[in-house]
Design a protein around this motif. Sequence first.
Motif, short mmCIF file in Angstrom:
data_model
loop_
_atom_site.label_atom_id
_atom_site.label_comp_id
_atom_site.label_asym_id
_atom_site.label_seq_id
_atom_site.Cartn_x
_atom_site.Cartn_y
_atom_site.Cartn_z
N ALA A 110 0.92 -0.94 0.35
CA ALA A 110 0.40 -0.18 0.17
C ALA A 110 0.85 1.61 -0.18
O ALA A 110 0.70 2.33 -1.09
N HIS A 112 3.65 2.07 -1.42
CA HIS A 112 3.85 2.48 -2.30
C HIS A 112 3.54 1.74 -3.43
O HIS A 112 3.38 1.61 -5.04
N ALA A 113 2.07 2.13 -3.47
CA ALA A 113 0.94 1.50 -4.37
C ALA A 113 1.06 2.44 -5.43
O ALA A 113 1.42 2.34 -7.46
N ASN A 114 1.10 3.72 -5.35
CA ASN A 114 0.01 4.76 -5.72
C ASN A 114 1.71 5.38 -6.73
O ASN A 114 1.83 5.23 -7.84
N ALA A 152 0.12 4.54 5.07
CA ALA A 152 -0.33 4.06 3.94
C ALA A 152 -1.65 3.70 3.18
O ALA A 152 -2.08 2.87 2.23
N CYS A 155 -3.41 4.52 0.12
CA CYS A 155 -2.96 4.48 -1.57
C CYS A 155 -4.60 4.03 -2.28
O CYS A 155 -5.75 4.21 -1.98
#
Length: 293
Positions: A110, A112-114, A152, A155
């Motif tokens: 979550a 680093h999802a964007n 996080a 996201c």
Amino acid sequence: MLKLNQQVRIQVDDVFIQYHIFDINQPIMVTFPPGSKPFNEHDISSGQSAWGFDFFAKRQMNVISFVHIGKNNLFESPIFECFIDKLRADLAIFPSRIGYGASRGGFAVALHANKLAIDRALLLMPLSTYNPIIAPWVHKAAELKSERGLDASQCNAALTIIYDPLSLRDKLHKRRFSHCVKALTITGVGHRIPRALLNLGMLSSVVLEYREGDINSDYFYQRTRNRRYLSFYFKHVRINNTGKMTNKRLMVIYRYKFVYFLRNLYMKPYKILAKFKVNVLIKIKKLGEFNRL
């Protein structure tokens, strides 16, 4: 640029990365492990596979797996984040990017999802933050804290979350994820969702079903009814977080616990012996420390 049709192992600061691209016309799985699966230098040099990598690679499914090196690692290294920024362009060639993570791995997916443009993700009992100011109930807050208070929960990926609603911390973390489009519960197993799914013979099928599209809720709940045959189920289900633990329900729990005990009676001597050995070793260690004083 990602290399095609070969297994690649690299290290970026305090994160180990392993990937294999079989077909750029198929989705790619992006996996992060739970906190209990850190790597060390020996794991890297000996060829140990990253959490989740073998599961997808053996099925010739595109996969890139990230593993934290060292226990106190929250995937927040600035060097690693720069790598993530550059990786986004490489992952853009795939028709979709699907995240998969458990506990701390859910947090990392979550987080680093964007940046990775992850479209959707399957998260097993994910943590939303390690910042005790944002979430006072945060798991292991005394030992692990994000230096930058990373959160996080915002996201943009569509999230499917599996958790135990009787685990208060996990329940509160789940509530914080703003893009949770589907939630599935396994009541009474605590912060052990992967272990429960594995012991129920469901983990592989649930993950693969999600990769193909979505998890059939009715079939999922039908299969999780067998959790009453899991040993650790009885340890968690008695936790009365809902205030609905009636005497009748408690008697049902004890009845199934007794059935489980009878079915696994042959295992008891081995468990007793194992516990006895552990207790003896602990006592010997304490005695040695006392003699050194």
